[in-house]
Design a protein around this motif. Sequence first.
Motif, mmCIF file in Angstrom:
data_model
loop_
_atom_site.group_PDB
_atom_site.id
_atom_site.type_symbol
_atom_site.label_atom_id
_atom_site.label_comp_id
_atom_site.label_asym_id
_atom_site.label_seq_id
_atom_site.Cartn_x
_atom_site.Cartn_y
_atom_site.Cartn_z
ATOM 1 N N GLN A 98 -24.948 9.549 -19.131
ATOM 2 C CA GLN A 98 -26.337 10.017 -19.051
ATOM 3 C C GLN A 98 -26.916 10.253 -20.441
ATOM 4 O O GLN A 98 -28.105 10.005 -20.671
ATOM 5 C CB GLN A 98 -26.419 11.294 -18.224
ATOM 6 N N ALA A 99 -26.097 10.737 -21.372
ATOM 7 C CA ALA A 99 -26.582 10.928 -22.738
ATOM 8 C C ALA A 99 -26.951 9.585 -23.373
ATOM 9 O O ALA A 99 -27.980 9.471 -24.067
ATOM 10 C CB ALA A 99 -25.519 11.641 -23.573
ATOM 11 N N ALA A 100 -26.128 8.559 -23.145
ATOM 12 C CA ALA A 100 -26.447 7.227 -23.668
ATOM 13 C C ALA A 100 -27.708 6.672 -23.012
ATOM 14 O O ALA A 100 -28.555 6.052 -23.681
ATOM 15 C CB ALA A 100 -25.260 6.290 -23.432
ATOM 16 N N PHE A 101 -27.850 6.885 -21.701
ATOM 17 C CA PHE A 101 -29.045 6.440 -20.977
ATOM 18 C C PHE A 101 -30.279 7.125 -21.566
ATOM 19 O O PHE A 101 -31.307 6.477 -21.846
ATOM 20 C CB PHE A 101 -28.886 6.789 -19.494
ATOM 21 N N ALA A 102 -30.193 8.435 -21.781
ATOM 22 C CA ALA A 102 -31.312 9.177 -22.343
ATOM 23 C C ALA A 102 -31.669 8.672 -23.741
ATOM 24 O O ALA A 102 -32.853 8.515 -24.083
ATOM 25 C CB ALA A 102 -30.979 10.668 -22.386
ATOM 26 N N THR A 103 -30.651 8.397 -24.546
ATOM 27 C CA THR A 103 -30.889 7.914 -25.910
ATOM 28 C C THR A 103 -31.617 6.577 -25.900
ATOM 29 O O THR A 103 -32.562 6.351 -26.683
ATOM 30 C CB THR A 103 -29.553 7.779 -26.664
ATOM 31 N N LEU A 104 -31.190 5.670 -25.014
ATOM 32 C CA LEU A 104 -31.868 4.369 -24.907
ATOM 33 C C LEU A 104 -33.327 4.522 -24.513
ATOM 34 O O LEU A 104 -34.211 3.861 -25.064
ATOM 35 C CB LEU A 104 -31.138 3.496 -23.879
ATOM 36 N N VAL A 105 -33.579 5.392 -23.535
ATOM 37 C CA VAL A 105 -34.950 5.570 -23.050
ATOM 38 C C VAL A 105 -35.821 6.205 -24.131
ATOM 39 O O VAL A 105 -36.964 5.792 -24.353
ATOM 40 C CB VAL A 105 -34.948 6.430 -21.772
ATOM 41 N N LEU A 106 -35.289 7.215 -24.823
ATOM 42 C CA LEU A 106 -36.074 7.896 -25.855
ATOM 43 C C LEU A 106 -36.284 7.026 -27.085
ATOM 44 O O LEU A 106 -37.288 7.158 -27.795
ATOM 45 C CB LEU A 106 -35.381 9.199 -26.258
ATOM 46 N N ALA A 107 -35.344 6.100 -27.344
ATOM 47 C CA ALA A 107 -35.425 5.270 -28.548
ATOM 48 C C ALA A 107 -36.391 4.115 -28.408
ATOM 49 O O ALA A 107 -36.863 3.565 -29.412
ATOM 50 C CB ALA A 107 -34.046 4.741 -28.910
ATOM 51 N N GLY A 108 -36.693 3.687 -27.193
ATOM 52 C CA GLY A 108 -37.586 2.540 -27.040
ATOM 53 C C GLY A 108 -37.503 1.963 -25.662
ATOM 54 O O GLY A 108 -37.511 2.692 -24.673
ATOM 55 N N GLU A 109 -37.381 0.649 -25.570
ATOM 56 C CA GLU A 109 -37.354 -0.042 -24.294
ATOM 57 C C GLU A 109 -35.926 -0.436 -23.933
ATOM 58 O O GLU A 109 -35.388 -1.407 -24.469
ATOM 59 C CB GLU A 109 -38.238 -1.289 -24.347
ATOM 60 N N PRO A 110 -35.311 0.261 -23.013
ATOM 61 C CA PRO A 110 -33.955 -0.109 -22.605
ATOM 62 C C PRO A 110 -33.967 -1.390 -21.785
ATOM 63 O O PRO A 110 -34.916 -1.676 -21.050
ATOM 64 C CB PRO A 110 -33.506 1.089 -21.760
ATOM 65 N N GLN A 111 -32.905 -2.168 -21.897
ATOM 66 C CA GLN A 111 -32.769 -3.389 -21.121
ATOM 67 C C GLN A 111 -32.223 -3.059 -19.727
ATOM 68 O O GLN A 111 -31.489 -2.087 -19.534
ATOM 69 C CB GLN A 111 -31.829 -4.364 -21.825
ATOM 70 N N LEU A 112 -32.581 -3.891 -18.759
ATOM 71 C CA LEU A 112 -32.141 -3.641 -17.392
ATOM 72 C C LEU A 112 -30.620 -3.623 -17.293
ATOM 73 O O LEU A 112 -30.039 -2.752 -16.630
ATOM 74 C CB LEU A 112 -32.723 -4.711 -16.459
ATOM 75 N N TRP A 113 -29.938 -4.556 -17.968
ATOM 76 C CA TRP A 113 -28.487 -4.608 -17.875
ATOM 77 C C TRP A 113 -27.847 -3.355 -18.464
ATOM 78 O O TRP A 113 -26.803 -2.887 -17.980
ATOM 79 C CB TRP A 113 -27.939 -5.859 -18.548
ATOM 80 N N GLN A 114 -28.481 -2.808 -19.511
ATOM 81 C CA GLN A 114 -27.950 -1.577 -20.096
ATOM 82 C C GLN A 114 -28.065 -0.410 -19.114
ATOM 83 O O GLN A 114 -27.121 0.386 -18.961
ATOM 84 C CB GLN A 114 -28.711 -1.245 -21.379
ATOM 85 N N MET A 115 -29.205 -0.302 -18.454
ATOM 86 C CA MET A 115 -29.397 0.780 -17.492
ATOM 87 C C MET A 115 -28.452 0.622 -16.303
ATOM 88 O O MET A 115 -27.910 1.608 -15.789
ATOM 89 C CB MET A 115 -30.858 0.820 -17.028
ATOM 90 N N MET A 116 -28.239 -0.619 -15.874
ATOM 91 C CA MET A 116 -27.309 -0.852 -14.769
ATOM 92 C C MET A 116 -25.882 -0.477 -15.161
ATOM 93 O O MET A 116 -25.145 0.146 -14.391
ATOM 94 C CB MET A 116 -27.376 -2.314 -14.320
#
Length: 436
Positions: A98-116
Motif C-alpha cells: 500500500q505504501a508503494a501504491f500510495a507513492t506511485l499515485v502521489l508521484a504522478g500517473e501510475p500504470q495499470l500493470w503497476q496497480m494490479m
Amino acid sequence: MTSAADSPRRPRRPAWAGRNYSLLTAAAVVTNLGSHGSLIAAAFAVLDAGGDGGDVGLVAAARTLPLVLFLLIGGAVADRLPRHRVMVAANALNCLSQAAFATLVLAGEPQLWQMMLLTALGGTGQAFFSPAAEGMLMSTVDGEQAGRAFAVFRMAMQGAALGGAALGGVMVAAFGPGWVLAADAAAFAVAGALRSFLDVSHIPPREPGGGLLSDLREGWREFAGRPWLWGIVVQFSVANAVVGAAEAVYGPLIARDHLGGAGPWGLALGCFGAGTVAGALLMTRWKPRRLLLAGTLCVFPLALPSAALAVPVPVGVLCAVMFLTGVTLEVFGVSWMTALHQEIPEDKLSRVSAYDWFGSVALVPLATAMAGPAELAFGRTAALWGCAALVVVVTAAALCVPDVRNLTLRTKHVARAASGTENGSADAERPVGGLG
C-alpha cells in the motif's frame, strides 16, 4: 461501614476480554478503518489515471485471484507456524504494497500493470492473514461467553468498516486517493505492531507434520468429515457469488437509472453496514440454542436486496431492506464463528478457516464476470430475481442437512484435539439459551 478503598474494584473489562482479545480487537479496528477507505481510494486512483470501469474491475480482480490461490496454503502455514508471526508478516506485506501504491499515485500517473501488481501483493497478504487471524481469535476465547466475545469483536470490526468507508470517501474528495492509500499503509503498520505483542504461550506446540501437502490433506479430512461445515460453505459459495454480482454490477446500474445516482446507493450500503453493527449488538445478548438452525434461517433475508432491486423499490424501502439484511446476516456470522470455535480442534482451526474462506470467495469473480452476459441474455430484472431465487434455494438445501438443524450450543467446550481429546458430539453437553 466499608470505605471506598476497601470495596472491591469493578473490573474494567469482562473476564473474557483478556489481553490477546483486546489486542486483536484493537488491531482489527485499525485495519478495517484503513482498508475500507482504501477500496474507494484504489478505484478512484485508477479512474484518475485515465482508466475506465473495466480497468477498475481488473485491479479488483488482481486482488481476488491471489486470495483464492493462496488461501489454502495460508491456512496450512498458520497451523504450522505461530499464528501471530504469520499475521505480522502479512501485515508487513500489506503495509509495503500500500505504501508503494500510495507513492506511485502521489508521484504522478501510475500504470495499470503497476496497480494490479501491488494490489495482487495485498491480496496475497490477505490470503495468509485471514486464516491465521481467525484461528488466533478462536484460540484466544474460551468458555460460555465465546459467542458474546465474537459478537463484540464483529461489532467493533463492522463499526470500523462503516466508519472507514465514510471517512475514506471524504478523504478521497478532500485530499485525493494517494493520501488515503498512505493512511492505509500506516494502519497496517500500527496493526502489525499491536499483533506482535500477542501471547501464544497458551497454544500447545505443534507436533512435526509430514509437510505442507500432508497438512492440507489433514485439513481437508477435517472439513469434509463434517456435513454441517461443508454444507454451509457450499451454500455461501453460491450465495456470496450471486449477491456480490448483484451489488457490484446491478446495484449501481439500478441506482443510476431509478434511484437518483450514487448517493442513494451509498446510503443503502451504509444502512447495510449499520445493520451488521446492530446484529452484532443483538448477539451480545442472545445465545440461540441451535446455533446453525438460527443462523441459517437468518440467511433467507439475504435474498431481499436482489428482489428489492428487481422491483425496484423506493430508496427508503431499499435502505430498510439493507438494514434488516445486515442484522440477520450478522446473526449468522456470530453463530457460525461460535460453532467453529466449539467443534473444530485448535490445531486445525486455521486450515478449516481457509477452506471456509476459499469456498466463500472462489465463485465471486466468476459470478461478477457473468453478470453482464446474464443481463444481456435474460434482462436485468430477471437476472436479479434469479439471484434472489438462488439464495433461497441454497439456503433451503443447507437446512436439509441434519447436523445444520441439530448442532447445539454447549455450556462448556470439551478439550480440543491439540490437548489430546477430540470434541464430542453436538449434544454431548447440556445446551444453553434457546431459540427465540
